[in-house]
Design an enzyme around this catalytic site. Structure first.
Site, mmCIF file in Angstrom:
data_model
loop_
_atom_site.group_PDB
_atom_site.id
_atom_site.type_symbol
_atom_site.label_atom_id
_atom_site.label_comp_id
_atom_site.label_asym_id
_atom_site.label_seq_id
_atom_site.Cartn_x
_atom_site.Cartn_y
_atom_site.Cartn_z
ATOM 1 N N ASP A 133 0.935 -0.902 -0.046
ATOM 2 C CA ASP A 133 0.130 -0.364 -0.328
ATOM 3 C C ASP A 133 0.827 1.282 -0.067
ATOM 4 O O ASP A 133 1.417 1.279 1.238
ATOM 5 C CB ASP A 133 -0.643 0.080 1.124
ATOM 6 C CG ASP A 133 -1.973 1.244 0.878
ATOM 7 O OD1 ASP A 133 -2.251 2.019 0.786
ATOM 8 O OD2 ASP A 133 -3.075 0.516 1.829
ATOM 9 N N ARG A 135 -0.139 4.406 -0.770
ATOM 10 C CA ARG A 135 -0.376 5.123 -0.237
ATOM 11 C C ARG A 135 -0.516 6.022 1.054
ATOM 12 O O ARG A 135 0.887 5.459 1.522
ATOM 13 C CB ARG A 135 -2.864 4.678 -0.212
ATOM 14 C CG ARG A 135 -2.749 4.800 -1.301
ATOM 15 C CD ARG A 135 -4.262 4.611 -0.546
ATOM 16 N NE ARG A 135 -4.595 2.966 0.092
ATOM 17 C CZ ARG A 135 -5.801 2.791 0.517
ATOM 18 N NH1 ARG A 135 -6.908 3.024 0.197
ATOM 19 N NH2 ARG A 135 -5.863 1.735 1.059
#
Length: 276
Positions: A133, A135
């Site tokens: 991930d 983000r």
């Protein structure tokens, strides 16, 4: 940061938005940062130090536009907007972070790898050399702080989002989103989120699961108590209350916690654990 929402969010963007028969006023501002662009959408006139509902949402073409049954992003966004509409005010921060921040092409490669090798998307990303991930939510939190929010009710199952907002100095009350998987792939993805990223997602969703759990808990409780009808009735009531709490919870309780709430069951649980 560039595109600071405190200066851009003004009444010159205010207009009315109708959705599912309800109408709310809406103001929009652009936000930007190293993680990529996005927009902040303010519905109604939320209280800055109250219980404003906030959804920080990453773009998902498959779930939102293609309406894929294998993704929970579309249903999460729909539910968030429904809750904001019911409350009469709230904030949606929509971030251009497709594919958990890696883009649509990486997402497609991850899906292909999943289907070829039978692994979850987090494993697929890692085996393809991507972070699970990528983000970040700093610019989303900057936006909330710039608008003056000191406390929010965050619509999420993702502990990383909760931590980011709290680390940004904003008090958070978490409002978990109950999203049933629309397909086996979606349910497997929800399970992967829970196991790999510690998302607060329930294990039990179906009526069959809940009934099975009731039967198991009552059986354990009655075996453990053995003190006549009154104890049996108390155990059954406690079991039912536990199941209702589990149904309304947004994360699965460990079995030791379930048994701990039932009269007489905890000693049995300890004995069983000691014999393992």
């Amino acid at each position: 940061m560039d595109g600071h929402p405190a200066s851009l969010l003004s009444d010159d963007t205010r207009h009315e938005l109708s959705r599912n028969g309800a109408t709310l006023s809406l103001r929009v501002a652009e936000i930007s940062g190293e993680a990529g662009p996005g927009h902040i959408l303010v519905f109604g006139d939320p209280e800055l130090d109250g219980d404003c509902l906030v959804r920080i949402h990453s773009r998902c073409l498959y779930g939102e536009m293609l309406r894929s049954d294998d993704c929970d992003c579309g249903p999460e966004l729909d539910l968030s907007l429904d809750l904001i509409s019911e409350a009469g005010a709230g904030v949606l921060i929509y971030l251009e972070q497709e594919g958990r921040g890696l883009g649509l092409s990486a997402k497609a490669r991850g899906y292909r790898y999943c289907q070829q090798h039978g692994v979850d998307t987090f494993t697929a990303y890692e085996e393809l050399g991507y972070p699970a991930d990528a983000r970040t939510y700093d610019h989303a939190v900057d936006s909330l702080r710039a608008l003056g929010f000191s406390k929010v009710r965050l619509l999420t199952n993702n502990p990383q989002k909760v931590a980011a907002v709290r680390d940004g100095g904003i008090a958070v009350a978490v409002e978990y989103l109950h999203i049933p998987g629309l397909s086996r792939n979606a349910r497997n993805y929800l399970q992967a989120k829970r196991l790999r990223r510690r998302h607060m997602i329930p294990r039990l969703r179906s009526a069959v699961d809940i009934v099975s759990l009731v039967a198991m808990i009552v059986t354990v409780a009655l075996t453990a108590t053995g003190h006549g009808p009154a104890s049996m009735a108390a155990a059954a009531v406690a079991a039912a209350a536990t199941v209702m709490r589990l149904r309304d919870s947004t994360h699965a309780l460990p079995m030791r916690e379930i048994l701990a709430g039932i009269p007489g069951a905890a000693p049995l649980a300890r004995r069983r654990a000691a014999t393992r």
